[in-house]
Write an enzyme that holds these catalytic residues in place. Structure first.
Site, PDB file in Angstrom:
ATOM      1  N   HIS A 140       0.837  -0.236   2.683  1.00  0.00           N
ATOM      2  CA  HIS A 140       0.613   1.353   2.798  1.00  0.00           C
ATOM      3  C   HIS A 140      -0.512   1.007   3.865  1.00  0.00           C
ATOM      4  CE1 HIS A 140      -1.010   5.790   2.475  1.00  0.00           C
ATOM      5  NE2 HIS A 140       0.338   6.437   1.560  1.00  0.00           N
ATOM      6  N   ASP A 217      -1.738  -3.177  -6.114  1.00  0.00           N
ATOM      7  CA  ASP A 217      -1.624  -1.695  -5.090  1.00  0.00           C
ATOM      8  C   ASP A 217      -0.235  -0.826  -6.120  1.00  0.00           C
ATOM      9  OD1 ASP A 217      -1.405   0.830  -4.699  1.00  0.00           O
ATOM     10  OD2 ASP A 217      -1.077   0.737  -2.706  1.00  0.00           O
ATOM     11  N   GLN A 220       2.728   3.396  -6.440  1.00  0.00           N
ATOM     12  CA  GLN A 220       3.867   3.615  -7.231  1.00  0.00           C
ATOM     13  C   GLN A 220       4.676   2.912  -8.172  1.00  0.00           C
ATOM     14  OE1 GLN A 220       5.612   5.640  -5.294  1.00  0.00           O
ATOM     15  NE2 GLN A 220       4.168   6.037  -3.403  1.00  0.00           N
ATOM     16  N   LYS A 243       1.018  10.748  -8.308  1.00  0.00           N
ATOM     17  CA  LYS A 243       1.921   9.722  -8.581  1.00  0.00           C
ATOM     18  C   LYS A 243       2.409   9.857  -9.883  1.00  0.00           C
ATOM     19  CE  LYS A 243       1.165   8.115  -3.574  1.00  0.00           C
ATOM     20  NZ  LYS A 243       1.780   9.172  -3.499  1.00  0.00           N
ATOM     21  N   CYS A 381       3.134   6.924   5.563  1.00  0.00           N
ATOM     22  CA  CYS A 381       2.207   5.820   6.435  1.00  0.00           C
ATOM     23  C   CYS A 381       2.256   4.194   5.894  1.00  0.00           C
ATOM     24  CB  CYS A 381       1.152   6.305   5.070  1.00  0.00           C
ATOM     25  SG  CYS A 381       0.563   7.473   5.571  1.00  0.00           S
TER      26      CYS A 381
END
Lengths: 423, 150
Positions: A140, A217, A220, A243, A381
């Protein structure tokens, strides 16, 4: 402890969906019960932001109605209560990530700020000209730009792990990139645009052979997987509350205490100091050193409520149901002529990105919206990733455990309508 | 309620399928690139200007049906127009797609504008419709002669 593996064994997968009561789950999310343009809302954009269960909305509301005060400051009862709830939320996050200590949990605004914090604090301290940072093609922008800014400042080099046509990292290429100049690895756990679940444990182990720390990261990652930061042995892990069915404005940076302790503060201000004179300021210990200013207290409390809610349902149950949904959706949309799925990794979270022959994703998005179906259309993104696949963007249906097979059917019907219009 | 057929009119779908002037213009003396960072749409507008008049125009890029059709229609309409005339046309087009007025189909060449009257019902798509026009304006304003891009 609520322990789940990334990959659910088939026998469990078959046993679980029956036990999962999606209708009951949906009743926990009042927002889902509405009409858009006269049609029942079909919300397939949870990777952009997930919807919030009533308990999260109630927790935020309760804070403002009953407990609102600033934290770590007042001696009065409200302030103590607010502090207690805020710090309880930190402990909930700690258990959720299976971190060793709650001081390893830093509340930030979101995954983006978590990455920027590490880049600016750890990165600026340790990086020198000619050093290298490794990221991947499927990052991202939030895991590209902070490192690019740092590399520019330090005259360092950004190296990018390539992927194959399925959207899987080429681990052997990654191994080749690792070397004596590597200072940091920052990789995504689950791709927001492809759904690929990366083998982060292996990635971390390979980096550690070179004594290189790794940031994962997990924006998600946490919504779909049970994450154990100690088992992964990651050095930093970041995610966004919104999220994870929590409020916007709050996120988490996990860092190993030894690393966080040695890092300079990211921002200066109140709450992060132990004493200030005009000559010298001494800083607080972890985690407060990294939490300058009044944080999003209500957000953190709401995130704690979201974690309680998810653990109450069971991450295993959620993961199994989402896999079932993804399989159903993948099969259903694959049958549409001219539709191509972007991101076909062997291990995937419930993200379905696709392109339709001769129809731009925006047009798909607009037509689906007429049917009450919310998807994301565009580059997600992740412009370098779109370039890798030679597409300007994709349409993305991201599925959560409150989605149903009927909603997938509605998506398929609407996609046929798109084809009809663009015939 | 907005109607999809109002948005995706045949004229728009036709221009999307086979856009006019969809080419890099050899000998262009003005070039500008337009980008919609939110969605990643991009368009490059090439102009051949002579004595303040658009002698020839071409465009390239990728975008949705609305942006592609708008670019295609635009190139057809502004060819042979002066800079001031082209800018006035943009104003009329913008009024139309933002719902602030009709295209004022007082001349036959503006009839094609009319196909975009549905856009104002879809505020999220106004940017798509105007991207090429913004880029044209950039190209017209370009102080120096743009270098041909790859």
């Amino acid at each position: 402890m609520n322990k789940v593996c990334d990959v659910i064994a088939p026998e469990i997968r078959q046993a679980l969906p029956d036990a999962f009561d999606v209708r009951r789950v949906r009743s926990d999310f009042p927002i889902l019960n509405q009409r858009i343009r006269g049609k029942c809302l079909v919300y397939l954009d949870s990777a952009a932001t997930s919807q919030k269960p009533q308990v999260v909305v109630d927790a935020v509301r309760r804070f403002y109605m009953e407990d609102c005060a600033n934290i770590h400051r007042g001696v009065h009862s409200l302030s103590q209560r607010a502090t207690e709830h805020y710090e309880q939320a930190r402990v909930k996050v700690q258990h959720f990530l299976h971190a060793g200590e709650s001081r390893e949990i830093v509340f930030v605004r979101g995954a983006t700020e978590g990455i920027n914090l590490v880049a600016q604090s750890y990165g600026r301290k340790h990086l020198q000209a000619g050093d290298e940072i490794i990221i991947s093609t499927m990052e991202h922008h939030s895991n590209i730009v902070p490192w690019q800014m740092l590399c520019e400042e330090k005259d360092a080099v950004l190296r990018v792990v390539p992927i194959n046509d399925k959207g899987e990292l080429l681990i052997e290429e990654y191994e080749k990139l690792l070397g004596p100049r590597t200072r940091f690895v920052s990789l995504v756990h689950v791709s927001n645009a492809l759904g690929t679940i990366n083998p982060v444990r292996e990635i971390i182990e390979l980096a550690h052979r070179w004594n290189v720390p790794v940031l994962v990261d997990g924006a998600q990652g946490v919504p779909h997987l049970n994450v154990d930061v100690r088992e992964l042995d990651c050095d930093f892990y970041v995610f966004s509350g919104h999220k994870l069915y929590g409020p916007t404005g709050v996120g988490v940076l996990y860092g190993k205490a030894s690393l966080l302790e040695a890092m300079p503060p990211y921002q200066g201000g109140g709450d992060m100091i132990s004493s200030v004179t005009f000559e010298k300021t001494t800083y607080q210990g972890l985690p407060h050193k990294f939490e300058a200013g009044t944080p999003d207290i209500a957000g953190a409390i709401g995130l704690g409520a979201a974690i309680d809610y998810l653990c109450g349902i069971g991450q295993e149950q959620i993961a199994a149901y989402e896999r079932e949904l993804l399989a159903y959706a993948t099969e259903a949309v694959s049958a549409i002529p001219g539709l191509r799925i972007i991101g076909t990794a062997r291990t995937k979270a419930s993200v379905l990105s696709f392109v339709l022959d001769a129809v731009h994703p925006h047009d798909i998005g607009t037509i689906l919206d007429e049917e009450g179906i919310a998807i994301r259309a565009g580059h997600h993104c992740a412009m370098p990733l779109m370039q890798r696949f030679g597409v300007p963007g994709t349409a993305r249906a991201s599925l959560a455990f409150y989605n149903t097979k009927q909603e997938i059917d509605a998506l398929v019907t609407a996609l046929h309508k798109v084809k009809e219009i663009f015939r | 309620m907005p109607d999809l057929r109002e948005l995706y009119q045949e004229v728009i779908l036709d221009h999307n399928k086979s856009p006019c002037n969809f080419r890099k213009l050899e000998g262009a003396n003005r070039v500008a690139e337009g980008l919609n960072p939110l969605c990643g749409d991009r368009v490059t507008v090439y102009l051949h200007m002579e004595d303040d008049v658009i002698q020839d125009i071409g465009f390239q890029g990728s975008g949705c049906a609305i942006s592609k059709a708008a670019a295609s229609v635009m190139t057809g309409i502004v060819k042979g127009k002066s800079k001031a005339e082209a800018q006035a046309l943009f104003e009329r087009f913008r009024c139309l797609v933002t719902g602030r007025g009709s295209a004022g189909a007082d001349s036959s060449e503006l009839e094609e504008f009319d196909a975009f009257r549905g856009v104002c019902e879809f505020p999220a798509r106004v940017k798509c419709a105007t991207l090429a026009w913004h880029t044209l304006r950039e190209a017209l304003e370009a102080k120096t002669e743009a270098v041909a891009t790859e």
